[in-house]
Design an enzyme around this catalytic site. Structure first.
Site, PDB file in Angstrom:
ATOM      1  N   CYS A  12       0.860  -1.174   0.000  1.00  0.00           N
ATOM      2  CA  CYS A  12       0.000   0.000   0.000  1.00  0.00           C
ATOM      3  C   CYS A  12       0.897   1.224   0.000  1.00  0.00           C
ATOM      4  CB  CYS A  12      -0.953   0.023   1.194  1.00  0.00           C
ATOM      5  SG  CYS A  12      -0.175   0.421   2.752  1.00  0.00           S
ATOM      6  N   SER A  13       0.355   2.354  -0.493  1.00  0.00           N
ATOM      7  CA  SER A  13       1.179   3.546  -0.555  1.00  0.00           C
ATOM      8  C   SER A  13       1.258   4.266   0.786  1.00  0.00           C
ATOM      9  CB  SER A  13       0.709   4.519  -1.628  1.00  0.00           C
ATOM     10  OG  SER A  13      -0.552   4.268  -2.074  1.00  0.00           O
ATOM     11  N   VAL A  14       0.097   4.533   1.396  1.00  0.00           N
ATOM     12  CA  VAL A  14       0.127   5.269   2.665  1.00  0.00           C
ATOM     13  C   VAL A  14      -0.833   4.722   3.718  1.00  0.00           C
ATOM     14  CG1 VAL A  14       0.921   7.433   1.649  1.00  0.00           C
ATOM     15  CG2 VAL A  14      -1.506   6.953   1.727  1.00  0.00           C
ATOM     16  N   GLY A  74       4.255   2.569   1.793  1.00  0.00           N
ATOM     17  CA  GLY A  74       4.801   3.846   1.394  1.00  0.00           C
ATOM     18  C   GLY A  74       5.402   3.829   0.009  1.00  0.00           C
ATOM     19  N   PHE A  75       5.164   2.727  -0.736  1.00  0.00           N
ATOM     20  CA  PHE A  75       5.655   2.620  -2.102  1.00  0.00           C
ATOM     21  C   PHE A  75       4.465   2.629  -3.041  1.00  0.00           C
ATOM     22  CE2 PHE A  75       9.035   0.884   0.420  1.00  0.00           C
ATOM     23  CZ  PHE A  75      10.207   1.245  -0.226  1.00  0.00           C
TER      24      PHE A  75
END
Length: 290
Positions: A13-15, A42-43
């Site tokens: 997941c990104s955030v 965070g990617f």
């Protein structure tokens, strides 16, 4: 059912930490052991470096199964997913998407994998488009086109001319590829606010493309009036954008023109795009009148 030792799980997941927790829980429900789950947080999907995925791909062996909650958590794009699928096929590894097994060594499995990849990419693009429409606070592309058509067909009650600006974000693809989609969203939202702040009462601005905005300027008296507003927008837009410790220099290439009463949207759009292209060829961060 395969033993847990032959299952390797991956989630990204990104955030949103809550979303990552939900993906981890789903992997455990699918039988993946805790110490066989690899994560990236965070990617974004556009980033090339994903250490958790690298670890997961290194952990699976011939006969194992790579377990992923959703296809769009695995790959950045259709070509990326196909490359991963080809690697799994070469190594004799099965892919499980939320419990549905796909053996990429088999023709049918490979075909379904590629079909699912295409639809997953479409879904992500659609969600991204909707998200950006909301973030920018501007009217949607269909609404903007409808307003433009109405303005072209309406009598000039507010003045002799309708000025129109096409504002194109310079190097927007480079911005998203360098810092990710989240930073692209910040740039879109920030520039939308800046454009609105420079406009007069009665002017309107809406989305005209993925990285374009259209500005309608009723009641202008000459192309010089349109040029003055275009320069004001350009100067406001070029101010650096600071976000999460990163400074982004986002600029606009602007095409400016006066609408001809009764002309079609297609004719006006062609003239605007020609002017915008000329602004880009002149070095970007500027405007050209047509």
């Amino acid at each position: 059912m395969k033993p847990p030792s032959s299952l390797v799980g991956y989630a990204r997941c990104s955030v949103d930490e809550q979303d990552l927790n939900a993906q981890e829980q789903r992997l455990r429900e699918l039988g993946v052991a805790e110490d066989r789950i690899y994560l990236d947080q965070g990617f974004t999907g556009t980033e090339t470096e994903r250490p958790g995925l690298d670890q997961a791909l290194a952990a699976v062996r011939t006969g194992d199964t790579l377990v992923v909650p959703k296809l769009d958590r695995l790959a950045r794009s259709a070509p990326d997913a196909c490359a991963i699928g080809n690697d799994l096929a070469r190594r004799g590894i099965t892919l499980s998407l939320d419990g549905q097994l796909y053996d990429p060594t088999q023709p049918m499995g490979k075909m379904f994998f590629e079909i699912l990849t295409t639809f997953a990419e479409f879904e992500v693009d659609l969600l991204r488009t909707r998200s950006r429409e909301g973030l920018s606070g501007l009217t949607t592309i269909p609404e903007t086109l409808a307003r433009l058509e109405f303005s072209l067909d309406s009598p000039r009650v507010h003045g002799p001319h309708l000025g129109v600006l096409l504002c194109d974000i310079d190097h927007f693809t480079t911005i998203t590829e360098t810092w990710g989609d989240a930073f692209g969203d910040v740039v879109l939202a920030t520039l939308a606010v800046r454009i609105r702040q420079t406009l007069r009462q009665g002017d309107t601005v809406g989305r005209f493309g993925p990285d374009e905005a259209l500005v309608l300027l009723p009641g202008v008296h000459s192309i010089d009036n349109v040029a003055q507003i275009a320069e004001k927008i350009r100067c406001c837009a070029e101010e650096p954008i600071h976000h999460s410790g990163v400074t982004i220099q986002a600029t606009l290439s602007i095409g400016a023109t006066l609408a001809v009463p009764g002309e079609s949207v297609e004719t006006l759009r062609s003239r605007l795009e020609t002017a915008t292209d000329a602004a880009k060829e002149a070095g970007r961060n500027g405007f050209t009148c047509a």
